[in-house]
Write a protein that holds these residues in place. Structure first.
Motif, mmCIF file in Angstrom:
data_model
loop_
_atom_site.group_PDB
_atom_site.id
_atom_site.type_symbol
_atom_site.label_atom_id
_atom_site.label_comp_id
_atom_site.label_asym_id
_atom_site.label_seq_id
_atom_site.Cartn_x
_atom_site.Cartn_y
_atom_site.Cartn_z
ATOM 1 N N GLU A 104 -0.356 -8.807 41.481
ATOM 2 C CA GLU A 104 -1.250 -9.956 41.436
ATOM 3 C C GLU A 104 -2.521 -9.622 42.203
ATOM 4 O O GLU A 104 -2.543 -8.706 43.019
ATOM 5 N N ARG A 106 -6.541 -11.449 43.703
ATOM 6 C CA ARG A 106 -7.286 -12.677 43.923
ATOM 7 C C ARG A 106 -8.644 -12.391 44.567
ATOM 8 O O ARG A 106 -8.921 -11.285 45.047
ATOM 9 N N LYS A 118 -7.168 -16.441 41.282
ATOM 10 C CA LYS A 118 -5.921 -15.704 41.490
ATOM 11 C C LYS A 118 -5.264 -15.477 40.132
ATOM 12 O O LYS A 118 -5.145 -16.397 39.324
ATOM 13 N N GLY A 120 -1.798 -13.617 38.233
ATOM 14 C CA GLY A 120 -0.485 -13.020 38.416
ATOM 15 C C GLY A 120 0.453 -13.948 39.168
ATOM 16 O O GLY A 120 0.108 -15.091 39.469
ATOM 17 N N PRO A 121 1.666 -13.419 39.445
ATOM 18 C CA PRO A 121 2.062 -12.024 39.274
ATOM 19 C C PRO A 121 2.343 -11.630 37.815
ATOM 20 O O PRO A 121 2.784 -12.460 37.018
#
Length: 218
Positions: A104, A106, A118, A120-121
């Motif tokens: 992930e 951000r 942001k 993901g994950p």
């Protein structure tokens, strides 16, 4: 005709085999105890990377350690003050549980710590990929907003890949990580089709601590 060299990094920011000194240098410069060496062929380099660095370094490693000790003593007296941080800026970072693993990334506004985006994950990614995607995401977002604030990244790899407009991951695409590779293709296409004036600045972790966008999982 200039002969191509291949560089093995056993210990550095991102171990692996690199086909240019510029990429190798970014993995080892400032890394305490870095272990690396140049080879004349890719096959030789790959075989060396799979083995032990002690088989290939010897006296070269002693010289490297000596040079690193000098560099460390120089760095200790040249810390970058926190006053140098530009608060009106965006910081980006990535996290990955495993390699490959759940990835992930951000972006965070430095002045307030507010999360701007942001993603993901996502399954079966790598931290390097996430750092690259985070930077391109930030560039695209700021351009769309008409905002020219700088972006901080603590990833030398990501900054180089953005400069080269190519995510040079060694990860292979499969059904599970296909969404990540779709994002990579979009990011590379954006870099090739857009110009930007946003300044990308290396976050000085040794002087300032973890980047504001850090996920805090170290």
């Amino acid at each position: 005709m200039r002969k191509t060299k291949y560089y093995v990094v056993w210990e550095g920011y991102s171990p692996g085999v690199y086909d240019s000194w510029e990429e190798c240098r970014l993995q080892v410069e400032g890394y305490k105890g870095a272990k690396y060496k140049a080879f004349d062929s890719q096959i030789e380099a790959v075989e060396a990377f799979r083995g032990s660095p002690s088989e290939h370094l010897g006296i070269l490693k002693q010289l490297s350690d000596y040079r690193q000790s000098i560099a460390d003593s120089h760095t200790a007296t040249n810390k970058v003050p926190r006053s140098a941080i530009i608060n009106n800026s965006l910081a980006v970072d990535a996290a990955c549980s495993g390699n490959p693993g759940r990835m992930e990334y951000r972006g965070v506004y430095v002045a307030t710590g507010v999360e701007v985006f942001k993603i993901g994950p996502l399954e079966q990614g790598t931290n390097n990929i996430g750092e690259f995607l985070a930077l391109v995401h930030g560039l695209a977002l700021l351009k769309k907003m008409g905002n020219n604030m700088p972006i901080y990244s603590d990833s030398r790899n990501a900054m180089l890949w953005v400069k080269q407009k190519k995510c040079k991951t060694q990860l292979s695409r499969n059904e599970v990580n296909a969404p990540i590779f779709d994002l990579i293709e979009r990011a590379e296409a954006w870099l090739h089709n857009n110009e930007y004036s946003t300044e990308i600045i290396k976050w000085e972790t040794d002087s300032w601590g973890e980047i504001p966008a850090d996920f805090g999982r170290k």
